[in-house]
Motif scaffolding. Structure first.
Motif: not given
Ligand code: PLP
Ligand SMILES: N[C@@H](CCOP(=O)(O)O)C(=O)O
Length: 424
Positions: A141-142, A190-192, A211, A245-246, A308-309, A312
């Protein structure tokens, strides 16, 4: 008995509703929930929707579960709900004027129980986990997904595990995630990177993933559009604008519009979806600019940490949504995001930076004359103003920022104060 299935959008493989998977085991394609729309034609009507809307209490008090035939056929005893949804659709002349429009509505998903649209999807994901007896639920998660997961897991009595990019989650979201009791693991990167980790944990340890790879999440998020259309008395807008984002929301909105048209609740011409990305985290925008011929993941950087992804997961579904609705994808700078957020906040509606990105995108598309002055536009405010207090204090502490409202330090006597107030 309605026939609801889970299918892979790539290879068509079908899965049981009770399967706890988030990707196709044959081709790793995206899964989606297919409803028996033929059987629902004539059942789900505007009149039916109005009857459901005025009912109170469980399950029709929820802005998600009142649409359950188009969401998920789980037994009532499995449903974990906080009466999510039922968010305001604001019409604001000042913000319309700022954006160069005559008709602008803001659908405020920050008014959900944990302060973002994620709750619409989370109630469905956690209800599914509850129904199939999952013990551990997890996400990367962000910040908003983890806050929502932690809150709904706590309501369900499920153990929650979240992975977040170290130092990149706004304090409002981090505090919710911790307070609601999720085990919160900070990941370098990062989130990724966090998502890659949680997908491995889910595959290898059988932890239930919530998710937006989880198709049930998007079924809940579709109700943002169902509800907005009903609030507009089924006068569909020309545009639906949302930050991406995603790309779960972009994907869900396309599916929602397609289903509403199939069921005859809206006309042939669908509202156009506009997905807005931050310049420093805009892989979908670059893909769109290549006419969907070249995709390249990015190392994301933006003040709007929610989006901030760089890679996606819902790319294929989001592309489909843009193509289905003759939509567009654009990007805005961090400066444009924060200045739009300041205007949004000053209107008394308020929102987190990703909501500012949406409003900045509306203005940019108007300036480019992609959105017409007379077009009817619904902008989705995806998160609450309190989610990212640091970004607010930082912005307003710099008097050079447009609309800055810096703190005033008082020293001395009452006379000094009166003088100060006269000056300001
Ligand atoms: C506040 C906020 N706005 C927008 C987004 C983007 O939504 P999506 O990931 O569905 O594109 C997110 C999460 O990704 C978010 O938390
Ligand atoms: N902004 C999101 C990122 C993850 O999105 P998801 O919809 O795939 O869970 C967040 O708040 O974590």
């Amino acid at each position: 008995m309605l026939e609801t299935k889970v299918v892979c959008i790539q290879c068509g493989r079908e899965y049981a509703l009770s399967a706890a998977i988030s990707g196709c085991e044959t081709c790793d394609g995206l899964l989606e929930v297919k409803h028996d729309l033929e059987a629902l034609k004539g059942v789900i009507t505007r009149e039916w929707a109005e009857k459901r809307r005025v009912e109170r209490g469980f399950p029709n008090g929820s802005g998600v579960w009142r649409w359950r035939e188009l969401v998920a056929p789980f037994p009532n005893e499995a449903i974990v709900s906080r009466n999510e949804g039922n968010t305001n659709l604001y019409e604001d002349a000042r913000l319309a004027k700022w954006a160069g429009l005559e008709n602008l509505w803001l659908k405020h998903e920050g008014e959900n129980p944990t302060g973002s649209f994620k709750d619409r999807g989370m109630t469905v994901g956690i209800s599914h986990a509850n129904w199939i007896g999952a013990k551990y639920v997890a996400c990367a998660s962000s910040g908003n997904t983890s806050a929502s997961l932690a809150g709904y897991a706590a309501r369900a009595g499920l153990k929650a595990l979240t992975f977040i990019p170290s130092g990149k989650v706004a304090l409002g979201k981090l505090s919710q995630t911790m307070a609601y009791g999720a085990k919160t693991v900070q990941v370098e990167g990062s989130f990724d990177d966090a998502l890659e980790l949680v997908r491995r944990v889910s595959k290898e340890k059988g932890v239930y993933l919530v998710n937006s790879l989880n198709p049930f999440r998007l079924e809940g998020q579709k109700t943002i559009i169902f509800e907005a259309l009903q609030q507009l008395d089924w006068q569909a807008p020309d545009w639906i604008v949302v930050s991406g984002g995603n790309l779960g929301n972009t994907s869900a909105f396309g599916k929602a519009l397609w289903e509403m048209r199939e069921l005859g609740l809206i006309g042939e011409k669908l509202p156009r979806i506009a997905t807005i990305q931050a310049e420093g985290a805009s892989p979908f925008y670059q893909y769109y600019r290549s006419e969907f011929t070249r995709f390249k993941a990015q190392k994301p950087e933006t003040v709007a940490t929610a989006i901030r992804i760089g890679n996606p997961v819902n790319l294929a579904k989001a592309r489909r949504a843009i193509e289905w609705t003759d939509g567009v994808v654009d990007m805005v700078t961090d400066t444009e995001i924060m200045e739009a957020k300041a205007v949004l906040d000053r209107s008394g509606i308020g929102g987190e930076p990703a909501a500012g990105a949406t409003l900045a995108g509306v203005r940019k598309l108007r300036e480019k004359e992609i959105i017409g002055k007379g077009d009817r536009v619904v902008a989705i405010m995806t998160g609450h103003i309190l989610k990212d207090a640091d970004s607010i204090v930082n912005y307003h502490s710099n008097p050079a920022n447009p609309g800055a409202n810096p703190l005033v330090q008082m020293a001395g006597t009452l006379d000094d104060l009166m003088k100060l107030l006269e000056e300001n």
